[in-house]
Design an enzyme around this catalytic site. Structure first.
Site, mmCIF file in Angstrom:
data_model
loop_
_atom_site.group_PDB
_atom_site.id
_atom_site.type_symbol
_atom_site.label_atom_id
_atom_site.label_comp_id
_atom_site.label_asym_id
_atom_site.label_seq_id
_atom_site.Cartn_x
_atom_site.Cartn_y
_atom_site.Cartn_z
ATOM 1 C CE LYS A 53 -3.762 -2.429 2.286
ATOM 2 N NZ LYS A 53 -4.392 -2.818 3.541
ATOM 3 C CD GLN A 97 -3.128 -4.504 6.752
ATOM 4 O OE1 GLN A 97 -3.089 -3.571 5.968
ATOM 5 N NE2 GLN A 97 -3.752 -5.634 6.461
ATOM 6 C CG ASP A 120 -9.281 -0.206 4.948
ATOM 7 O OD1 ASP A 120 -9.046 -0.442 3.753
ATOM 8 O OD2 ASP A 120 -8.559 -0.593 5.884
#
Ligand code: NAP
Length: 294
Positions: A53, A97, A120
C-alpha cells in the site's frame, strides 16, 4: 473459452488515473493527499500488505507513513492514537491494518475512526452509505470488482448475481453494491449454512466467490456464459515453488474458464484492484478534508 479479466492491467490504469488526478490537485496549490497507515504487531502478511500500500501511494504521488507499534500496545493507547490522527488536519486518510492483537477490539478501533478519514470504508457510517447508495468510502475489494465490471462493459441489469460469502468487508458490501439502482442485479447471497449452494451458484449469470476455500467452485457450479469473479486468496502447498506454496482462488479456474464468458484469475484479478481503489478513496478523502477546512 472465457475472456480473462485482467485486474493487474486495469489496476495499473486506475493507478495512472489517480496519479494524474493527484498531479492536477497539487498543481492547483493543494498539498498531496496524506494517508496514515497503522501497523500493530509483527504479522508478516500484514507487514507485506502495508508495504504494498505504501509503495502504491508513493507511485501515485500521494504521501503515506506507516506508524508501527509493538503488539503489546494497549487498546486505550490505540484509541488515543486514532484520536490524534482524527484531529490532525494534515491527515486525510487513516488505514488500520487488520487483524489487531487480541487485547484490542477491532470493532472499537473502527468505530473510533472519523468516517471522513476511513478510507477502508469499514466504519458503520460508510457501511450505511453503501447500503443506501450515497457517496462515501466504499470498501476497496467490492469497489474494485464493480470497477472491473464497468471497465469490461459487463452489464448487470436484470442479471442473477450470486455472492458466495457474507463477510463485512467483501460479501455484504458486494451484495449492496449489486442491488443499487443503476446496477440492478438480482442478488442471492450464500454462506456456510446455505443449503444447495451448488445449484444456487449454477444459476448465476454473475458468480462472485469470496469464501476463502481453495477451488470451492467447481466447473459444475458455473453456468454456461456466466461471469466469474474470484476474490479468494488461498495458499496451497506446492513443492515446485521456492516458498513451498502457491496462491489460488476459490474457483477451480481451469474448469470454470471453459464455461464462463469472463473470469478473473488469481493472482492478477481482484487483488490488484483493491490497492488501486484504496488510492482512489485516499484522494477523495483529501478533497473532502480540504473542503472541510476552508
Ligand atoms: P471471511 O471473513 O472468512 O468470510 C468467509 C465467508 O465465506 C463467510 O461468510 C463464510 O460463511 C463463508 N464460507 C466459508 N466456508 C464456506 C463454505 N464451505 N460454504 C459456503 N460459505 C462458506 O472471508 P473474507 O474476508 O470475506 O475473504 C474471503 C476470501 O477473499 C479469502 O480468501 C480472502 O483472503 C480473500 N480476500 C481477497 C481480497 C482481495 O483483495 N483479493 C480482499 C479481501 C479478502 P459464514 O458467514 O457462515 O461463516
Amino acid at each position: 473459452m472465457a475472456t480473462l479479466i485482467d485486474g493487474k492491467a486495469t489496476a495499473q490504469a486506475v493507478r495512472a488515473e489517480v496519479k494524474e488526478e493527484v498531479e492536477k490537485w497539487t498543481k492547483e496549490g493543494n498539498r498531496a493527499p496524506y494517508l496514515a497507515v497503522v501497523l500493530i504487531g509483527d504479522d508478516p502478511a500484514s507487514a507485506s500488505y502495508v508495504r504494498g500500500k505504501a509503495k502504491a501511494c508513493t507511485e501515485a504521488g500521494t504521501r503515506s507513513d506507516t506508524l508501527t507499534f509493538d503488539s503489546s500496545i494497549s487498546e486505550t493507547e490505540t484509541l488515543e492514537l486514532i484520536d490524534r490522527l482524527n484531529s490532525d488536519d494534515d491527515v486525510d486518510g487513516i488505514l488500520v491494518q487488520l487483524p489487531l492483537p487480541d487485547q484490542i477490539d477491532d470493532r472499537k478501533i473502527i468505530h473510533a475512526l472519523a468516517p471522513k478519514k476511513d478510507v477502508d470504508g469499514f466504519h458503520p457510517v460508510n457501511v450505511g452509505k453503501v447500503v443506501i447508495g450515497e457517496p462515501g468510502f466504499p470498501p476497496a475489494t467490492p469497489a474494485g470488482i464493480m470497477e472491473l465490471l464497468r471497465r469490461y462493459d459487463i452489464s448487470t441489469t436484470g442479471k442473477r448475481a450470486v455472492v458466495l460469502g457474507r463477510s463485512n468487508i467483501v460479501g455484504k458490501p458486494m451484495v449492496n453494491m449489486l442491488l443499487q439502482k443503476g446496477v440492478d442485479a438480482t442478488v442471492t447471497v450464500c454462506h456456510s449454512r446455505t443449503r444447495d449452494i451448488d445449484q444456487i451458484a449454477a444459476e448465476a449469470d454473475l458468480l462472485i466467490a469470496a469464501i476463502g476455500r481453495a477451488h470451492f467452485v467447481t466447473g459444475d457450479m458455473v453456468k454456461e456464459g456466466a461471469v466469474v469473479i474470484d476474490v479468494g486468496i488461498n495458499r496451497v502447498e506446492d513443492a515446485t515453488r521456492p516458498r513451498g506454496y502457491r496462491l489460488v482462488g476459490d474457483v477451480d479456474f481451469e474448469a470454470a474458464e471453459r464455461k464462463a464468458s469472463y473470469i478473473t484469475p488469481v493472482p492478477g484479478g481482484v487483488g490488484p484492484m483493491t490497492i488501486a481503489m484504496l488510492l482512489k478513496n485516499t484522494v477523495r478523502a483529501a478533497r473532502m478534508n480540504a473542503a472541510s477546512l476552508v
